[in-house]
Scaffold this active site. Structure first.
Site, short mmCIF file in Angstrom:
data_model
loop_
_atom_site.label_atom_id
_atom_site.label_comp_id
_atom_site.label_asym_id
_atom_site.label_seq_id
_atom_site.Cartn_x
_atom_site.Cartn_y
_atom_site.Cartn_z
N SER A 12 44.18 -55.24 -40.68
CA SER A 12 43.60 -55.53 -41.99
C SER A 12 42.84 -54.34 -42.57
CB SER A 12 42.66 -56.74 -41.87
OG SER A 12 41.68 -56.49 -40.88
N GLY A 13 43.27 -53.12 -42.23
CA GLY A 13 42.69 -51.93 -42.84
C GLY A 13 43.36 -51.64 -44.18
N GLU A 115 36.08 -30.65 -47.68
CA GLU A 115 36.05 -30.79 -46.22
C GLU A 115 36.87 -29.66 -45.60
OE1 GLU A 115 37.21 -34.83 -45.27
OE2 GLU A 115 35.46 -35.65 -46.29
N HIS A 244 37.18 -35.22 -33.80
CA HIS A 244 36.30 -34.86 -34.91
C HIS A 244 35.19 -33.99 -34.35
CE1 HIS A 244 33.67 -35.08 -38.35
NE2 HIS A 244 34.61 -35.69 -39.03
N ARG A 290 39.89 -28.63 -38.51
CA ARG A 290 39.16 -29.43 -37.54
C ARG A 290 39.44 -29.04 -36.08
NH1 ARG A 290 39.19 -35.61 -39.47
NH2 ARG A 290 37.82 -34.95 -41.15
N HIS A 351 39.09 -38.97 -32.65
CA HIS A 351 38.90 -39.49 -34.00
C HIS A 351 40.17 -40.06 -34.62
CE1 HIS A 351 37.08 -39.75 -37.96
NE2 HIS A 351 37.96 -38.92 -38.48
N ARG A 386 45.99 -33.26 -38.65
CA ARG A 386 45.82 -33.88 -39.97
C ARG A 386 44.75 -33.15 -40.79
NH1 ARG A 386 42.16 -38.01 -41.88
NH2 ARG A 386 41.14 -37.74 -39.88
#
Ligand code: SIN
Length: 559
Positions: A12-13, A115, A244, A290, A351, A386
């Site tokens: 349910s995201g 970011e 992360h 990242r 993450h 990503r």
């Protein structure tokens, strides 16, 4: 109990609910979620959604940044599709009522954050709680919709797949097997339900809980990956686990992220002595990709023996910091850290899973009637790493494409007969009190798996550590297989089996990639080897004798 619907959405995201809302225009939808509807990774996403809005930005620049982050493994046509669909997807959310931040000086203009790895400001955000702002609206809309039924505390056990050929190990891209539905455990009543559906969508999120330290919520146990693999779906690139760089390091709190947007607003990583160290690792310093920042922190911590590094934003105006990052400010303050006055202790943590269930551009897998969306899918967007804030975007774009496919094909999908499904033939487990205290096996093995993965399959790897991890996890999987049939069925038990399988698959992929690229860094193979490894790591599904498969009778009835 039996349910029959057109579309069964597991999770349910943002991916699951975005799809559900669109698919509900074409048929009935059941959304199954193992805890409360809102308890998803989406709800914890702080940073935002990357999309091209800035006057100095372009689709080409966003595509280039995504490709650079992905380190040679992104699928360029997917990158183009997702990036170009960004502004439309954001417009859709605005229309639904999501309240993104605007510029103080120009309230009609979206405020854009920055970011790591982004060459421009392009992160659309709702303060530092973007995921929650989106999730709340999606949940409210889904609850209002008469064609959508949400089943909370319902856990996916296994897919029901009709196999047309049972040749072990065979894999081909033609749709040979068909997904007919799923077995779902109502964790409140203990009853196993059969959901029969024309289309099943796995939107189960990530697998961060396979690691000891993670930014993910407790639900992120890789259920979709494990279930898809057991059903024969193809997976890929599971070695690319994104760590992360900055999770809060504090003894009484777990999983709390300090958004990369904080570095986007000028925060610097420093060590215990106050030395800023990122300049020694990459020209982009604190805003490098990242993987580079996480490895730099890992190196610094190993060199110094310190338990953490620090993120310092004290040079920015306190009022600005409180307004831009209210959630992070309040959380840290509640733990005695005033981030406007002192640096924040941080460590890297697991993450995001960049690999997953292989899909095409409409979310379709190699099993007919089975689609995968969001973090559990491997669409080709992320490659080996990503780009920050590309994931909510990917989920929305693929939900839209999948819903289009379903809408256009609903008549044909409905013509496929929903056959009788054999009842679940699991032998009733003993009552908890009859399990002779063996429940400890669950907690112990959960803990061991997470420690092995953190220590041996973490940010920096070696062949030796990967092989040790492989042996340990194989032993645990044997133990789980041997003892689990005698332990009462529970969410913890199912998650343990899924975690163990996902751990095995991550290690299997990591051992295959004898190079270093993106998020996979192996000291025994420190360089990139395009000639041999400039491609996805493919894992054909279905090679497992797991208990849950046995439990559901493997569902391999002929057409
Ligand atoms: C963050 O806010 O740092 C997380 C954003 C993301 O993972 O894309």
């Amino acid at each position: 109990m039996e349910h029959q619907i057109d579309f069964l959405v597991i999770g349910s995201g943002i991916a699951g609910l975005s799809f559900a809302l669109k698919a509900a225009e074409h048929g009935t939808v059941a959304v199954v979620t193992k805890k409360k509807t809102i308890e998803t990774s989406t709800n914890y996403a702080q940073g935002g959604i990357a999309s091209v809005f800035g006057a100095d930005d372009s689709f080409d620049l966003h595509m280039q940044d995504t490709l650079n982050a992905g380190d040679g493994l992104c699928h360029p046509e997917v990158v183009e599709m997702v990036v170009k669909s960004g502004p439309g997807s954001i417009a859709n959310l605005l229309q639904m009522g999501v309240d993104f931040n605007r510029r103080d000086s120009a309230p009609e203009t979206l405020d854009l954050g920055r970011e790591g790895g982004h060459s421009r400001h392009r992160i659309v955000h709702a303060h530092d709680m973007t995921g929650r702002a989106v999730e709340e609206i999606l949940v409210a809309r889904a609850n209002e919709h008469s064609n959508i039924a949400i089943h909370e505390n319902h856990l996916l056990l296994d897919l029901i797949v009709q196999h047309r050929s049972l040749k072990a190990g065979a894999f081909s891209l033609d749709h040979r097997d068909t997904c007919r539905g799923a077995f779902i455990l109502d964790s409140e009543t203990g009853e196993i339900h059969v959901f029969r559906a024309h289309v099943v969508l796995l939107c189960t999120g990530g697998a961060g809980k396979v690691y000891l330290y993670t930014s993910n919520p407790d639900v992120a146990t890789g259920d979709g990956l494990a279930v898809a693999y057991r059903a024969g779906a193809q997976l890929a690139n599971l070695e690319f686990v994104q760590f992360h760089p900055t999770c809060l390091y504090h003894p009484i709190t777990k999983n709390f992220l300090i958004s990369e947007a904080v570095r986007g607003e000028g925060a610097r990583l420093i060590d215990k002595r106050g030395r800023a160290f990122m300049a020694g690792y990459h020209p982009l310093k604190d805003l490098a990709f990242r993987d580079i920042v996480a490895r730099a922190i890992d190196t610094e911590m190993k060199k110094s023996g310190d338990d953490c590094v620090f993120l310092d934003i004290t040079h920015r105006d306190g009022a600005f910091v409180r307004k831009r990052f209210p959630n992070i400010y309040e959380k840290c303050l509640s733990l005695g850290i005033d981030i406007t006055k002192e640096p924040i202790p941080v460590v890297p943590a697991a993450h995001y899973m960049c690999g997953g269930i292989v899909t095409d551009r409409q979310g379709k897998t190699n099993i007919e009637g089975l689609l995968a969306l969001g973090e559990c899918a491997c669409t080709g967007l992320h490659g080996a790493n990503r780009l920050a804030s590309n994931s909510l975007l990917e989920a929305m774009v693929f939900a839209q494409e999948a819903a289009l496919y379903c809408g256009e094909n609903i008549k044909a999908l409905r013509r496929r007969e929903l056959q009788e499904i054999p009842a679940c033939d699991r032998v009733p487990p003993p009552a908890a009190e009859q399990a002779n205290g063996e429940m400890v096996l669950i907690a112990h093995n959960w803990d061991i798996i997470r420690r092995i993965m953190w220590n041996y399959v973490g940010i920096v790897r070696t062949d030796k550590r990967l092989k040790l991890a492989q042996n340990h996890i194989a032993q645990i999987r044997n133990e789980v297989r041997e003892h689990m049939p005698h332990i009462p069925l529970s969410t913890d038990l199912v998650e343990l089996q899924n975690l163990a399988l996902v751990a095995e698959l991550i290690i299997m992929c990591a051992l295959q990639r004898k190079e270093s690229r993106g998020l996979h860094h192996n000291l025994d193979h420190p360089h990139k080897d395009d000639e041999h490894f400039g491609r996805d790591t493919l894992v054909p599904g279905g090679h497992t004798e797991d208990f849950l498969c046995v439990m559901t009778g493997r569902m391999s009835f002929d057409p």
